[in-house]
Structures are given as structure tokens and as C-alpha cells.
Design a protein around this motif. Structure first.
Motif, PDB file in Angstrom:
ATOM      1  N   SER A   1      79.542  84.108  20.309  1.00 39.72           N
ATOM      2  CA  SER A   1      78.185  84.454  19.391  1.00 39.72           C
ATOM      3  C   SER A   1      77.161  83.915  19.403  1.00 39.72           C
ATOM      4  N   TYR A   2      76.115  84.212  20.098  1.00 37.14           N
ATOM      5  CA  TYR A   2      74.689  83.455  20.039  1.00 37.14           C
ATOM      6  C   TYR A   2      74.114  83.684  18.823  1.00 37.14           C
ATOM      7  N   GLU A   3      74.035  84.590  17.866  1.00 33.56           N
ATOM      8  CA  GLU A   3      73.446  84.822  16.747  1.00 33.56           C
ATOM      9  C   GLU A   3      73.905  83.930  15.656  1.00 33.56           C
ATOM     10  N   LEU A   4      75.575  83.783  15.688  1.00 29.60           N
ATOM     11  CA  LEU A   4      76.082  82.948  14.778  1.00 29.60           C
ATOM     12  C   LEU A   4      76.002  81.428  15.075  1.00 29.60           C
TER      13      LEU A   4
ATOM     14  N   VAL B   1      61.601  83.857   8.653  1.00 32.60           N
ATOM     15  CA  VAL B   1      62.895  83.467   8.838  1.00 32.60           C
ATOM     16  C   VAL B   1      63.333  84.299  10.317  1.00 32.60           C
ATOM     17  N   GLU B   2      62.818  85.727  10.086  1.00 34.00           N
ATOM     18  CA  GLU B   2      63.117  86.602  11.357  1.00 34.00           C
ATOM     19  C   GLU B   2      62.010  86.147  12.624  1.00 34.00           C
ATOM     20  N   ASP B   3      60.849  85.717  12.348  1.00 27.21           N
ATOM     21  CA  ASP B   3      60.335  85.101  13.477  1.00 27.21           C
ATOM     22  C   ASP B   3      60.704  83.948  14.012  1.00 27.21           C
ATOM     23  N   LEU B   4      61.248  82.842  13.316  1.00 28.02           N
ATOM     24  CA  LEU B   4      62.183  81.722  13.564  1.00 28.02           C
ATOM     25  C   LEU B   4      63.053  81.961  14.565  1.00 28.02           C
ATOM     26  N   ASN B   5      64.019  83.335  14.257  1.00 30.03           N
ATOM     27  CA  ASN B   5      64.858  83.586  15.068  1.00 30.03           C
ATOM     28  C   ASN B   5      64.431  84.113  16.475  1.00 30.03           C
TER      29      ASN B   5
ATOM     30  N   MET C   1      63.071  73.893  10.958  1.00 30.94           N
ATOM     31  CA  MET C   1      63.291  73.963  12.605  1.00 30.94           C
ATOM     32  C   MET C   1      64.785  74.931  12.764  1.00 30.94           C
ATOM     33  N   ARG C   2      64.757  75.574  13.610  1.00 31.59           N
ATOM     34  CA  ARG C   2      65.836  76.415  14.175  1.00 31.59           C
ATOM     35  C   ARG C   2      66.279  76.340  15.513  1.00 31.59           C
ATOM     36  N   GLY C   3      67.579  75.958  15.491  1.00 40.26           N
ATOM     37  CA  GLY C   3      68.188  75.749  16.750  1.00 40.26           C
ATOM     38  C   GLY C   3      69.536  75.797  16.945  1.00 40.26           C
ATOM     39  N   PHE C   4      70.086  75.110  17.939  1.00 39.46           N
ATOM     40  CA  PHE C   4      71.577  75.310  18.001  1.00 39.46           C
ATOM     41  C   PHE C   4      72.495  74.116  18.302  1.00 39.46           C
ATOM     42  N   PRO C   5      72.970  73.899  16.959  1.00 47.21           N
ATOM     43  CA  PRO C   5      73.735  72.660  16.749  1.00 47.21           C
ATOM     44  C   PRO C   5      74.946  72.562  17.519  1.00 47.21           C
TER      45      PRO C   5
END
Length: 456
Positions: free
Chosen positions: A135-138, A5-9, A123-127
Motif C-alpha cells: 500500500s503506497y497510500e498507507l 492535507v490533500e495537497d500535501l498528499n 512534512m509529508r513523506g515515507f518513513p
């Protein structure tokens, strides 16, 4: 998933044009490339025909924001309009990211398409539905999918939504913004990229069927544009030059000038040849427990120890075949190298020979490959006890009896003595010490004396 999860971030990239979110991307950097060279893989439709493109990603607990010039973008030659296959764009960034946790690519070539079968895809993305300008992180979110198939003719991967937090009544809007995100699969505790998210299968996402462009297409596009080429899983790097610094610090700095010259010559001879055939052979392997499992050849410890052993064998006999190594002490004896952290420890106590032998015997296929009177060189990340770094066959027999009586042991005492009988087991630390002691010209005699002393 450990630190996945940390790597996906770290891999997730948000792509914008001014304040407008265009989509997502995935960051990648090869292990061996220029310090300031890093790539963003995304979907072509996310960045094509857009001006003032910016990328954002996370590094050193901060959001990095970089502007993208047009000459830093490559668009797939097969993509012209929405719906076309080969929907991939690549951005090359001038940015120093020294501690990037690089990953490898899956391949769907040569009948390996089932590699994702029964595996969960991530998949980690930005819906856009979750966008928060403050907030980028949230703004990030993770989707999980079930693998549904692939078609190599159109370089396309199919997968189905299985995330429970998706609004099934409006999946189209829920998926907006994820375009271009990297799709990963967890294989043997390793995150590998399987593709780039494209969009829905068909006119909408209501049925939960989605499509992505396969990782093979991305690699081919890197080739076409003369970029760095991502490594694929099960692809063995037979060049051990990545361990030169380790060898120099571990051995060369302790040698006198004459020995240093001789060992340096052997070192560069070994690193100048391709060890892929040797790594694919039966003389080098691993046994439980190994974080890398069948990808053991990626492990820095395995590769560093192997380089040490290869130079040692060359010093003993310059004509040795490193794919099938044998030495004369005094008669010809086969050498096997096996890395293992052992089995049977219930605490964090130091490694012992019985832990290694237990692991070796638990790997029946590997144990059966050995030859009678062979020498096994044992490598391990953790240090064994000083008095547990070598043994002869007579001591080995005693260890066999001990491990059959270990709590929870499933080994059959009536069968384990039928396997080939090693002449000796020697930890790699002993090989390192012999090289450090110098007198390299006499190393063959020294090694024969060492084996003779063991057998007394």
C-alpha cells in the motif's frame, strides 16, 4: 488548513531502487511550463550514486510509477558526501500533470528569515518504519515541526520535532525515509515550501533537532541548471498575459471587427508591459474578505478584472499612466480598483453595495488612501445584485448610515464621514458591459455621459 492535507498528499513522492525505499521527495510544477514537464526535489544523499531509481506519486486516484534515467538527475555541486551542506537533488520527469496545484517558495533573503516564526512546519513523506509494500497510500505519514532558525551562509533551516506520535527513545529510526521530503509552512492560508528535509542536527536526532536545505538554495540550483524557476511569496507577477483567454471569452468575442481590431491592439499593448509597479502602488488593492489576502495579485479574478480595467482606461485615454490612472470626465479624476467579497452578510444572499462599503471602511488604511472625487472600480468573484452595481456620493452617504446600524458593526458613525469622498463606485461588470457594447473610438464620451447620468 483546508485542502492542505490533500495537497500535501499530491506533493509527496516516494523514491525507490527496486524494492528498497531510498527516501522521499516533493513534486513541483510551475503554472506556466511545458505540459509534460514536472520536477521532483529531494535530498542529494537520497539519489546520488544509485542505479535504477524510481519515483512514485499519487495522481488521478492511482499511484504513478516512473523510472528515472541518469540524465534526468541533477546533484548539487556543493554536495559530495554525507554531512555536506546544499544537500539537494533534482529530478526532471516527462509526465503530463495538467491539474497540478502549484505552490510557491518562501525566501530567507533580505531579512525575511522570520517568515516562519511562530509557524508550524509540515512534512509529508515515507518513513521506513511505516513502509508497506502492498500500500503506497498507507505508507505515507506526516510530521509537524516548530521553526528554530536558519543560517543563510550554509543555506540551512533548523526545526524541532513536535509530533506526538514519534518514539522519542529512537528518533533516528523513526525519521529514516523522510530524507528529501518537502517542508511546508502555512502562510495566510497558502502552503509554501520552505526547504527540503536533510536529517538530524548533529550525529543523531535524539534531541529532536533537525536540518533542511532552504528553498532559496533550490531556486538557485534551478537557475544553475536552467530549469523553471519557482516563484517566491510576495513576488508579484506583473505580466497579465495569463488572463488573455479570459479577456477574449469575456469581451472580444462580442465585438464587431472594427472594435475587435482596436481592442485587440490595446489588449496586447497592456499585456506587453510590466504591471508590477502598478500592482505595488496605491491604486490597486483588496479589502476583506479575500482568500489571498496580501497575495491578492495572484487571484485570477483580480488579475482578469485588472486586465479589463487597464484596457478600458487605455481606450478612454491611450496615454493614461496605469500606475496612477486618471481620466477626464470632464475634469481629471483618479481611478482606484479594489477587489472585495464584502462584509456583513450573514447568509448566501447576493452582494450589495453596503457589503462592499462596509469592507472598505473596515480597512482604515485603504480607506484613508482614497482621494476626494475619485472613482472606485469594485471587483468581486460573486455577482452583486443588478441594482447594486453603481452609486454616486449621495447614495454612498446613505449606505454609510446603513452600515453603522448593521448588527455587530464596530464602525464609528462620527468618524467614517471624515474619510475622502468618492465621486462614484462602479462594479467591474459595468466596465465590461461598456467594452462589449463597442464603439470604442467614442468610449471617452460614453464614459463621461455614464458618469453624468449617475449624478443626475
Amino acid at each position: 488548513m483546508g485542502n492542505h492535507v490533500e495537497d500535501l498528499n499530491k506533493y509527496a513522492v516516494r523514491i525507490k531502487e527496486g524494492q528498497r525505499v531510498l527516501g522521499s521527495g516533493v513534486l513541483w510544477k510551475p503554472k506556466s511550463c511545458e505540459q509534460n514537464h514536472i520536477y521532483v526535489f529531494t535530498a542529494a544523499h537520497v539519489i546520488k550514486n544509485h542505479e535504477n531509481v524510481e519515483v512514485e506519486f499519487w495522481h488521478h486516484e492511482n499511484v504513478v510509477k516512473l523510472s528515472v534515467e541518469k540524465n534526468m538527475i541533477a546533484i548539487s555541486k556543493t554536495y559530495h558526501q554525507e554531512g555536506d551542506f546544499g544537500d539537494v537533488g533534482i529530478i526532471v520527469l516527462d509526465y503530463t500533470y495538467e491539474d497540478f496545484p502549484s505552490y510557491r517558495f518562501a525566501t530567507f533573503q533580505s531579512g525575511l528569515g522570520s517568515i516562519c516564526q511562530d509557524k508550524k512546519l509540515l512534512m509529508r513523506g515515507f518513513p521506513k518504519e511505516g513502509h508497506m509494500e502492498q500500500s503506497y497510500e498507507l505508507s505515507k505519514d506526516t510530521m509537524s515541526f516548530e521553526y528554530a532558525g536558519f543560517d543563510n551562509k550554509i543555506s540551512t533551516l533548523k526545526y524541532k520535532i513536535c509530533s506526538s506520535n514519534v518514539n522519542t527513545s529512537d528518533r533516528n529510526s523513526e525519521m529514516e525515509g523522510f530524507s528529501g521530503a518537502g517542508i511546508f509552512c502555512d502562510l495566510d492560508s497558502e502552503l509554501v515550501l520552505v526547504g527540503i528535509h536533510k536529517g538530524a542536527a548533529g550525529s543523531n536526532a535524539e534531541r529532536g533537532n533537525l536540518l533542511g536545505t532552504t528553498s532559496d538554495f533550490i531556486r538557485n540550483m534551478c537557475c544553475e541548471n536552467q530549469y523553471d524557476i519557482p516563484n517566491v511569496i510576495n513576488e508579484i507577477n506583473g505580466n497579465l498575459s495569463d488572463q488573455l483567454e479570459y479577456f477574449q471569452e469575456e469581451i472580444l468575442v462580442d465585438l464587431e471587427i472594427e472594435d475587435m481590431e482596436k481592442v485587440s491592439s490595446l489588449l496586447y499593448e497592456v499585456t506587453g508591459q510590466d504591471m508590477t509597479e502598478a500592482l505595488n502602488g496605491i491604486f490597486y488593492n483588496f479589502c476583506e474578505k479575500c482568500h489571498y489576502r496580501t497575495n491578492y495579485h495572484q487571484c485570477d479574478h483580480f488579475r482578469g478584472f485588472l486586465l479589463v480595467l487597464a484596457v478600458f482606461l487605455k481606450a478612454v485615454n491611450e496615454n493614461v499612466d496605469l500606475a496612477m490612472p486618471r481620466v477626464r470626465v470632464p475634469k481629471e479624476i483618479p481611478i482606484y480598483f479594489v477587489c472585495s467579497e464584502g462584509l456583513g452578510r450573514s447568509t448566501h444572499a447576493q452582494l450589495k453595495l453596503n457589503h462592499f462599503v462596509y469592507a472598505l471602511k473596515s480597512q482604515k488604511e485603504l480607506a484613508h488612501r482614497l482621494e476626494d472625487d475619485c472613482i472606485i472600480i469594485w471587483g468581486s468573484e460573486q455577482q452583486p445584485r443588478d441594482n447594486q452595481k453603481k452609486c454616486t456620493y449621495s447614495e454612498y452617504k446613505n449606505v454609510l448610515g446603513d452600515i453603522t446600524r448593521m448588527p455587530g458593526s464596530t464602525l464609528d458613525i462620527t468618524s467614517i464621514f471624515k474619510d475622502p469622498r468618492p465621486k462614484a463606485i462602479i462594479h467591474i461588470d459595468e466596465i465590461i458591459s461598456m467594452l462589449r457594447d463597442g464603439k470604442i473610438q467614442q468610449l471617452q464620451e460614453k464614459f463621461a455621459e455614464y458618469i453624468g447620468e449617475l449624478e443626475k
